[in-house]
Design an enzyme around this catalytic site. Structure first.
Site, short mmCIF file in Angstrom:
data_model
loop_
_atom_site.label_atom_id
_atom_site.label_comp_id
_atom_site.label_asym_id
_atom_site.label_seq_id
_atom_site.Cartn_x
_atom_site.Cartn_y
_atom_site.Cartn_z
N ALA A 198 27.21 72.21 -40.43
CA ALA A 198 26.40 73.34 -39.75
C ALA A 198 25.71 74.02 -40.74
O ALA A 198 25.63 73.73 -41.88
CB ALA A 198 27.53 74.13 -39.15
N HIS A 199 25.10 75.12 -40.37
CA HIS A 199 24.03 75.92 -40.89
C HIS A 199 24.52 76.32 -42.21
O HIS A 199 25.87 77.14 -42.11
CB HIS A 199 23.27 76.89 -40.00
CG HIS A 199 24.28 77.87 -39.40
ND1 HIS A 199 23.63 79.07 -38.92
CD2 HIS A 199 25.56 77.86 -38.96
CE1 HIS A 199 24.74 79.74 -38.52
NE2 HIS A 199 25.74 79.01 -38.42
N ASN A 200 23.94 76.61 -43.27
CA ASN A 200 24.25 77.33 -44.23
C ASN A 200 25.49 76.76 -45.23
O ASN A 200 25.90 77.08 -46.19
CB ASN A 200 24.15 78.78 -44.21
CG ASN A 200 23.06 79.30 -43.88
OD1 ASN A 200 22.67 79.81 -42.77
ND2 ASN A 200 22.17 79.68 -44.96
#
Length: 331
Positions: A244-246
Site C-alpha cells: 500500500a501507499h507510502n
C-alpha cells in the site's frame, strides 16, 4: 544452448564431490518421483532420502550432511546447499525467452519525447508515454503500458499486462511478471462533512523500486499519497501481494503470496513475510524479522524476531498457547 551433460560436467560446474558414476547423458532436472533415467534430481533433507532407491533418476544432488548409496550406474553429487546447486542446474536447462521478430513492433505506440535505450525490445500493442526513459536492453512484452515521465533502468524485463503508472522510477535488472500494477492510486478515503459519502484523498506521490527486484504476477504496488512508496534493492515479491501507499521496504525482503502491507508500513532489511500475512498500517518490522504465514501484525516487531498468530506474537509464546489450548480441548 547445450541440451545434455555428463555427470562429471555438471559436477565441475557445481564444484561438488562426485560419488559413483553414470554413463547416462543428463538431459534435464526433475522431481525425485517423476524423474526418468536421463534426468538429475535433488535431495535437501533426510525426509526424502528413502525415495532415492525408487527414483529412476541417474544422478542426484544432495546436501553434504546426507549419506546415500549411489547404486549401479548412478551418481551422487554432494554440495553444501542442494537448493542453490539445483538453481544452477535449472539455469543450464532454462529454455530461451519468447522471440521478438523485430525489436520494436509496429503496433507499439511510443511518444515522440520518449527516450529508448540501446537494445530495447518493445512488443505488440505496448504503450510508452510522454518523457518516459527506458535504459539499455529493457524488454517490454506485448500489452505493457508505461505512463508519462517514468524511468526504467537497464536490463529490466516487464511481462505482458503490466501497467506502470506515471512518474515511477524503476531500477536495473528488475523483473515484473504478468499483470503487475505499479503506481496505482493508494487507497485513501475519508467520510464527507455531511456524512453522506466518501471523499477521495488525492495520491500525488510515486513508486521507487530499486535494482534486482522481482515482483510476481497480479501483485500491486500503490503510489504514495505524497513522497514515495519504496521497494529496496533485491526484494522478491510473490504473486498476489499488496503493497500500500507510502510503505517502505528495505533491501532483500521477501513477501510470499497473498500477503499485504497496509499504508505507511516500514520493513527493515532482510524481512520475511509469510503467505497470507497482513501488516497493520504505520507498523515497523525491523531488519531480519520473520512473520509467519497467516499472521496479523498489529504492532512493531523487533529486529531478528519471529512472530506468529493473529494478533502476531513471539513465535515461542504463541506455540505454547496453541499447545495449552489443545490440552484444554482434549480435557
Amino acid at each position: 544452448m547445450k541440451t545434455s551433460y555428463t555427470v562429471k560436467e555438471l559436477n565441475t560446474i557445481l564444484k561438488g564431490k562426485l560419488i559413483g558414476n553414470t554413463s547416462q547423458l543428463i538431459e534435464g532436472p526433475e522431481q525425485l518421483k517423476k524423474a526418468k533415467s536421463n534426468q538429475i534430481t535433488f535431495i535437501g533433507s533426510t525426509k526424502y532420502t528413502k525415495l532415492w532407491a525408487e527414483s529412476k533418476a541417474c544422478a542426484v544432488i544432495i546436501n553434504d550432511n546426507l549419506t546415500l548409496d549411489p547404486g549401479d550406474n548412478r551418481a551422487i553429487i554432494k554440495v553444501k546447499n542442494a537448493d542453490l546447486a539445483m538453481a544452477k542446474i535449472l539455469e543450464l536447462f532454462n529454455p530461451p525467452s519468447p522471440v521478438f521478430e523485430e525489436d520494436i513492433h509496429p503496433t507499439a505506440v511510443i511518444h515522440d519525447t520518449a527516450k529508448i535505450g540501446v537494445g530495447c525490445k518493445i512488443g505488440a500493442h505496448c504503450y510508452v508515454g510522454k518523457d518516459v526513459v527506458l535504459g539499455n536492453s529493457v524488454v517490454l512484452y506485448p500489452n505493457v503500458c508505461v505512463y508519462d515521465e517514468t524511468i526504467i533502468g537497464d536490463n529490466t524485463v516487464v511481462w505482458s499486462g503490466t501497467v506502470i503508472r506515471e512518474r515511477c522510477i524503476i531500477g536495473n535488472h528488475c523483473i515484473f511478471h504478468t499483470n503487475v500494477s505499479i503506481g496505482a492510486d493508494g487507497f485513501g478515503y475519508r467520510p464527507s462533512d455531511d456524512g453522506r459519502g466518501l471523499v477521495k484523498i488525492p495520491q500525488i506521490g510515486n513508486v521507487i523500486i530499486g535494482h534486482y527486484v522481482e515482483i510476481g504476477a497480479n501483485s500491486c504496488v500503490d503510489r504514495a499519497k505524497f513522497s514515495s512508496t519504496i521497494i529496496g534493492d533485491g526484494c522478491k515479491i510473490d504473486n498476489l501481494v499488496q503493497i500500500a501507499h507510502n510503505s517502505v521496504m528495505g533491501r532483500s525482503c521477501i513477501m510470499a503470496g497473498h500477503s499485504g502491507l497496509a499504508g505507511s508500513v516500514t520493513l527493515g532489511d532482510g524481512v520475511i513475510i509469510g503467505g497470507s500475512a497482513s501488516i497493520k498500517d504505520h507498523t515497523t518490522i525491523h531488519s531480519g524479522a520473520t512473520v509467519g504465514a497467516g499472521s496479523g501484525v498489529v504492532g512493531d516487531v523487533e529486529a531478528g524476531k519471529t512472530v506468529l498468530g493473529y494478533p502476531a506474537q513471539d513465535s515461542r509464546e504463541m506455540l505454547k498457547q496453541w499447545v495449552a489450548v489443545r490440552r484444554l480441548v482434549k480435557k
